[in-house]
Enzyme design. Structure first.
Site, PDB file in Angstrom:
ATOM      1  N   ARG A  82       0.796  -1.228   0.000  1.00  0.00           N
ATOM      2  CA  ARG A  82       0.000   0.000   0.000  1.00  0.00           C
ATOM      3  C   ARG A  82       0.829   1.278   0.000  1.00  0.00           C
ATOM      4  NH1 ARG A  82       0.913  -2.321   4.470  1.00  0.00           N
ATOM      5  NH2 ARG A  82       1.435  -1.196   6.377  1.00  0.00           N
ATOM      6  N   ASN A 140      -0.589   6.316  14.760  1.00  0.00           N
ATOM      7  CA  ASN A 140      -0.926   6.057  16.167  1.00  0.00           C
ATOM      8  C   ASN A 140      -1.548   7.285  16.819  1.00  0.00           C
ATOM      9  OD1 ASN A 140       1.309   7.455  18.034  1.00  0.00           O
ATOM     10  ND2 ASN A 140       2.283   6.743  16.155  1.00  0.00           N
ATOM     11  N   ALA A 142      -1.306   8.535  19.921  1.00  0.00           N
ATOM     12  CA  ALA A 142      -0.475   9.415  20.753  1.00  0.00           C
ATOM     13  C   ALA A 142       0.230  10.478  19.910  1.00  0.00           C
ATOM     14  CB  ALA A 142       0.544   8.589  21.524  1.00  0.00           C
ATOM     15  N   THR A 143       0.766  10.074  18.766  1.00  0.00           N
ATOM     16  CA  THR A 143       1.469  11.031  17.916  1.00  0.00           C
ATOM     17  C   THR A 143       0.520  12.083  17.371  1.00  0.00           C
ATOM     18  OG1 THR A 143       3.107   9.366  17.291  1.00  0.00           O
ATOM     19  CG2 THR A 143       2.909  11.288  15.860  1.00  0.00           C
ATOM     20  N   CYS A 185     -10.514  18.241  20.679  1.00  0.00           N
ATOM     21  CA  CYS A 185     -11.952  18.479  20.839  1.00  0.00           C
ATOM     22  C   CYS A 185     -12.753  17.307  20.280  1.00  0.00           C
ATOM     23  CB  CYS A 185     -12.363  19.754  20.112  1.00  0.00           C
ATOM     24  SG  CYS A 185     -11.644  21.275  20.755  1.00  0.00           S
ATOM     25  N   CYS A 198      -1.454  -1.218  11.550  1.00  0.00           N
ATOM     26  CA  CYS A 198      -1.860  -2.065  10.424  1.00  0.00           C
ATOM     27  C   CYS A 198      -1.313  -3.477  10.575  1.00  0.00           C
ATOM     28  CB  CYS A 198      -1.360  -1.460   9.116  1.00  0.00           C
ATOM     29  SG  CYS A 198      -2.107   0.134   8.709  1.00  0.00           S
TER      30      CYS A 198
END
Length: 264
Positions: A82, A140, A142-143, A185, A198
Site C-alpha cells: 500500500r 498512532n 499518541a502522535t 476536541c 496495520c
C-alpha cells in the site's frame, strides 16, 4: 480568495512551470495566483507510510515548493502492499529518505527535506512552526495528539487522516480561526479511540490512497484559501460499501489544548 501566508521565499512561475501546472492554471478557482501560492508553500508531512505516500506524491506533483517529511521507520516488504512511494530496492531504507528519492524524480523543481527521526517536544514545534500546513499521516493516536498540540501552539493548520481495516477518516483543524476545534476536541486523549497498527489489524490497500488523496486535496485548498475545507466536519469512509458519512463537531470550550488559544 485568501491565500495562506507562506514562510518560504517568494517565487514567480516561469514558462516551464506555467506549462507543467497548466491544468491547474486553467481552473478559474486556482489560476496563476493559486498555483503561485502552491509553489511558494511549505508543507510538513508526518509519516511516509500508507497515507503519507499518496499525500506526498500529489503534493509534489501539484508543485508544493517545499516538502518536509518526517519518519524514523524503515521500509519493510509488508509496506509495499500500500505504501506506493517506496520500491522493492529500498527495503531497509529510511522511509523519509526513500520518499524523497521518489518525489525528486517526480518533480525536480521542488525541494524535499527528509528527516529520519521521530520528532517531539521543541524539535517538533520547530518543524511545525516552519510550515504553512501540517499533514498528519502517522499511524498512532499518541502522535496525533502530540502533533495537534504543536499545531495549536504555533497556529499552523493541520490536515489529519487515518485508515485501518476498511475504515478511513479525515478532517481539518485550524487554530488561526476563532472558535475552530482542534483534534483533542474531537478525540479526547482519555477516550477509547484507538486505530491500532496495520500490522495488527490489516488495511485494505486502496483505502490509504483514497484518504491520502483527500488529505492532499484539503491541503491544497487550505493553502489557496479555496472552497470549503473540512473544519468542524469529520468525513468517514467505509470501503466495503463505498459510502461516505459526515459528522459535524464544535470546539470544546473546556479543551485543555485549544480552549484558550485565541486569548493568547
Amino acid at each position: 480568495m485568501t491565500f495562506c501566508p507562506t514562510r518560504t521565499a517568494q517565487i514567480d512561475l516561469d514558462d516551464a512551470a506555467l506549462l507543467r501546472y497548466s491544468r491547474h492554471v486553467l481552473l478559474d478557482e486556482i489560476g496563476i495566483e493559486g498555483q503561485t501560492a502552491l509553489c511558494n508553500a511549505h508543507v510538513l508531512i508526518i509519516g511516509a507510510g500508507g497515507l503519507g505516500s499518496p499525500v506526498a506524491l500529489y503534493l509534489a506533483s501539484a508543485g508544493i515548493g517545499t516538502l518536509t517529511i518526517v519518519d524514523d521507520d524503515a521500509v519493510d516488504l509488508t509496506n509495499l502492499q500500500r505504501q506506493i512511494v517506496h520500491t522493492e530496492n529500498r527495503v531497509g531504507q529510511n522511509k523519509a529518505q526513500s520518499a524523497a528519492l521518489t518525489l525528486q524524480q517526480l518533480n525536480s523543481q521542488i525541494e524535499v527535506r527528509p528527516f529520519a527521526e521521530r520528532a517531539s517536544g521543541e524539535r517538533l514545534l520547530e518543524l511545525v512552526s516552519a510550515a504553512d500546513v501540517v499533514v498528519d499521516c502517522c499511524d498512532n493516536f499518541a502522535t496525533r495528539h502530540t502533533v495537534n498540540r504543536a499545531c495549536v501552539v504555533s497556529k499552523t493548520p493541520l490536515v489529519s487522516g487515518a485508515a485501518v481495516r476498511f475504515d478511513g477518516q479525515l478532517s481539518v483543524f485550524d487554530s488561526r480561526i476563532a472558535g475552530a476545534p482542534c483534534y483533542h476536541c474531537l478525540f479526547d486523549e482519555e477516550g477509547e479511540a484507538n486505530d491500532g497498527p496495520c500490522a495488527t489489524f490489516g488495511v485494505f490497500a486502496p483505502l490509504v490512497g483514497i484518504i491520502g488523496a483527500a488529505q492532499a486535496a484539503e491541503t491544497l485548498k487550505v493553502i489557496m484559501g479555496m472552497g470549503e475545507t473540512l473544519i468542524g466536519r469529520l468525513q468517514l469512509f467505509d470501503a466495503r460499501s463505498s459510502r461516505w458519512r459526515e459528522m459535524k463537531y464544535k470546539q470544546d470550550p473546556h479543551c485543555p489544548v485549544c480552549g484558550n488559544v485565541h486569548a493568547r
